[in-house]
Design a protein around this motif. Sequence first.
Motif, mmCIF file in Angstrom:
data_model
loop_
_atom_site.group_PDB
_atom_site.id
_atom_site.type_symbol
_atom_site.label_atom_id
_atom_site.label_comp_id
_atom_site.label_asym_id
_atom_site.label_seq_id
_atom_site.Cartn_x
_atom_site.Cartn_y
_atom_site.Cartn_z
ATOM 1 N N SER A 102 9.675 -7.887 -7.500
ATOM 2 C CA SER A 102 10.475 -8.496 -6.680
ATOM 3 C C SER A 102 11.637 -7.819 -7.572
ATOM 4 C CB SER A 102 9.993 -9.722 -8.182
ATOM 5 O OG SER A 102 8.900 -10.429 -7.300
ATOM 6 N N ALA A 103 11.595 -6.905 -8.868
ATOM 7 C CA ALA A 103 12.541 -6.268 -9.163
ATOM 8 C C ALA A 103 13.340 -5.451 -7.558
ATOM 9 C CB ALA A 103 12.293 -5.198 -10.233
ATOM 10 N N ILE A 104 12.946 -4.689 -7.087
ATOM 11 C CA ILE A 104 13.021 -3.729 -6.217
ATOM 12 C C ILE A 104 13.494 -4.476 -5.132
ATOM 13 C CG2 ILE A 104 12.171 -2.149 -4.504
ATOM 14 C CD1 ILE A 104 10.363 -1.149 -6.544
ATOM 15 N N GLN A 105 13.010 -5.653 -4.954
ATOM 16 C CA GLN A 105 13.371 -6.356 -3.577
ATOM 17 C C GLN A 105 14.557 -6.981 -4.271
ATOM 18 O OE1 GLN A 105 9.806 -9.279 -2.876
ATOM 19 N NE2 GLN A 105 9.183 -7.846 -0.946
ATOM 20 N N ALA A 106 14.872 -8.551 -4.732
ATOM 21 C CA ALA A 106 16.154 -8.165 -5.728
ATOM 22 C C ALA A 106 17.453 -7.228 -5.309
ATOM 23 C CB ALA A 106 15.828 -9.324 -6.742
ATOM 24 N N GLY A 107 16.750 -6.263 -5.563
ATOM 25 C CA GLY A 107 17.538 -5.139 -5.629
ATOM 26 C C GLY A 107 18.507 -4.583 -4.401
ATOM 27 N N GLY A 108 18.123 -5.429 -3.401
ATOM 28 C CA GLY A 108 17.967 -5.293 -0.976
ATOM 29 C C GLY A 108 17.671 -4.031 -0.738
ATOM 30 N N ASN A 109 15.577 -4.003 -1.520
ATOM 31 C CA ASN A 109 15.340 -3.210 -0.697
ATOM 32 C C ASN A 109 14.513 -3.456 -0.474
ATOM 33 O OD1 ASN A 109 13.329 -0.862 1.112
ATOM 34 N ND2 ASN A 109 14.689 0.644 -1.069
ATOM 35 N N SER A 110 13.298 -4.161 0.603
ATOM 36 C CA SER A 110 12.535 -4.877 0.720
ATOM 37 C C SER A 110 11.469 -4.229 1.530
ATOM 38 C CB SER A 110 12.124 -6.318 1.187
ATOM 39 O OG SER A 110 12.824 -6.590 2.589
ATOM 40 N N LYS A 111 11.721 -3.159 2.191
ATOM 41 C CA LYS A 111 11.044 -2.019 3.521
ATOM 42 C C LYS A 111 10.522 -1.340 2.058
ATOM 43 C CE LYS A 111 11.954 1.971 6.519
ATOM 44 N NZ LYS A 111 12.377 1.986 7.416
ATOM 45 N N TYR A 112 11.328 -0.812 1.529
ATOM 46 C CA TYR A 112 10.289 0.454 0.124
ATOM 47 C C TYR A 112 8.511 -0.866 -0.499
ATOM 48 C CZ TYR A 112 8.227 3.378 -3.593
ATOM 49 O OH TYR A 112 7.241 4.323 -3.998
ATOM 50 N N PRO A 113 9.100 -2.255 -0.959
ATOM 51 C CA PRO A 113 7.318 -2.498 -1.182
ATOM 52 C C PRO A 113 6.900 -2.899 -0.169
ATOM 53 C CG PRO A 113 9.720 -3.744 -2.190
ATOM 54 C CD PRO A 113 10.553 -2.688 -1.160
ATOM 55 N N MET A 114 7.231 -3.101 0.953
ATOM 56 C CA MET A 114 6.425 -3.617 1.881
ATOM 57 C C MET A 114 5.602 -2.762 3.039
ATOM 58 S SD MET A 114 7.415 -5.038 5.693
ATOM 59 C CE MET A 114 7.717 -3.095 6.764
ATOM 60 N N ILE A 115 6.222 -1.582 2.564
ATOM 61 C CA ILE A 115 5.759 -0.251 3.105
ATOM 62 C C ILE A 115 4.481 0.280 2.069
ATOM 63 C CG2 ILE A 115 5.516 2.677 3.289
ATOM 64 C CD1 ILE A 115 8.734 1.218 4.720
ATOM 65 N N VAL A 116 4.190 0.201 0.624
ATOM 66 C CA VAL A 116 3.750 0.807 -0.278
ATOM 67 C C VAL A 116 2.491 -0.716 -0.263
ATOM 68 C CG1 VAL A 116 3.538 0.532 -2.769
ATOM 69 C CG2 VAL A 116 5.036 2.184 -1.577
ATOM 70 N N THR A 117 2.795 -1.593 -0.588
ATOM 71 C CA THR A 117 1.946 -2.727 -0.383
ATOM 72 C C THR A 117 1.623 -2.752 1.019
ATOM 73 O OG1 THR A 117 3.032 -4.262 -0.990
ATOM 74 C CG2 THR A 117 1.739 -5.189 -0.363
ATOM 75 N N THR A 118 1.509 -2.267 2.287
ATOM 76 C CA THR A 118 1.249 -2.058 3.415
ATOM 77 C C THR A 118 0.272 -0.997 3.318
ATOM 78 O OG1 THR A 118 2.746 -3.390 4.966
ATOM 79 C CG2 THR A 118 0.574 -1.638 5.564
ATOM 80 N N ILE A 119 0.347 -0.240 2.395
ATOM 81 C CA ILE A 119 -1.073 1.320 2.009
ATOM 82 C C ILE A 119 -2.179 0.760 1.278
ATOM 83 C CG2 ILE A 119 -1.042 3.583 1.361
ATOM 84 C CD1 ILE A 119 1.782 3.940 2.208
ATOM 85 N N GLY A 120 -0.896 0.034 0.471
ATOM 86 C CA GLY A 120 -2.600 0.203 -0.524
ATOM 87 C C GLY A 120 -3.090 -0.829 0.167
ATOM 88 N N ILE A 121 -2.709 -2.752 0.824
ATOM 89 C CA ILE A 121 -4.117 -2.996 0.913
ATOM 90 C C ILE A 121 -4.714 -2.923 1.872
ATOM 91 C CG2 ILE A 121 -3.995 -5.618 2.111
ATOM 92 C CD1 ILE A 121 -1.875 -6.633 0.774
ATOM 93 N N TRP A 122 -4.046 -2.522 3.150
ATOM 94 C CA TRP A 122 -5.155 -1.621 3.975
ATOM 95 C C TRP A 122 -5.484 0.259 4.125
ATOM 96 C CZ3 TRP A 122 -6.689 -5.088 7.171
ATOM 97 C CH2 TRP A 122 -5.577 -6.356 8.275
ATOM 98 N N GLY A 123 -4.827 0.776 3.343
ATOM 99 C CA GLY A 123 -5.854 2.551 2.711
ATOM 100 C C GLY A 123 -6.103 2.121 1.602
ATOM 101 N N ILE A 124 -6.168 1.518 0.795
ATOM 102 C CA ILE A 124 -6.812 1.827 -0.905
ATOM 103 C C ILE A 124 -8.072 0.930 -0.420
ATOM 104 C CG2 ILE A 124 -6.689 1.794 -3.031
ATOM 105 C CD1 ILE A 124 -5.581 4.337 -2.073
ATOM 106 N N ARG A 125 -7.454 -0.635 -0.567
ATOM 107 C CA ARG A 125 -8.613 -2.362 -0.229
ATOM 108 C C ARG A 125 -9.460 -1.541 0.260
ATOM 109 N NH1 ARG A 125 -5.896 -7.079 -3.289
ATOM 110 N NH2 ARG A 125 -4.547 -5.974 -4.798
ATOM 111 N N THR A 126 -8.982 -1.546 1.549
ATOM 112 C CA THR A 126 -9.848 -2.304 3.144
ATOM 113 C C THR A 126 -10.220 -1.050 3.032
ATOM 114 O OG1 THR A 126 -8.068 -4.255 4.121
ATOM 115 C CG2 THR A 126 -9.897 -3.296 5.216
#
Length: 107
Positions: free
Chosen positions: A38-62
């Motif tokens: 939330s802090a990073i997105q509020a700072g104007g960067n939604s790309k980095y959280p999206m990339i990290v979340t995608t890697i985490g969910i698809w790469g690590i979890r799945t």
Amino acid sequence: MDRIAFSDNQQVIQLLIIVLAIDTISQPFLASTLVDTSAIQAGGNSKYPMIVTTIGIWGIRTLGVYFFAWYQGWGLPAVWASIAADNVLRAVLFARYRRRRRVVGSM
């Protein structure tokens, strides 16, 4: 008064204890991930959280669930360990991002 139990099956109870222990340990990392995203997105960067979340969910979890729970046969604890590993990875990456970018609230 009779004791009402979730289950009398000792295997179910043992799995529940393991899963709750994994979840308890991973909760601070989940909280950190939610706040930092939330802090990073509020700072104007939604790309980095999206990339990290995608890697985490698809790469690590799945992949973790598929490999450890299904392929290795470790079952339910492997599912929760994969979720915990995703939370830890994202918490570390977001904390690193905040320190490097000197985001407000970082230590």
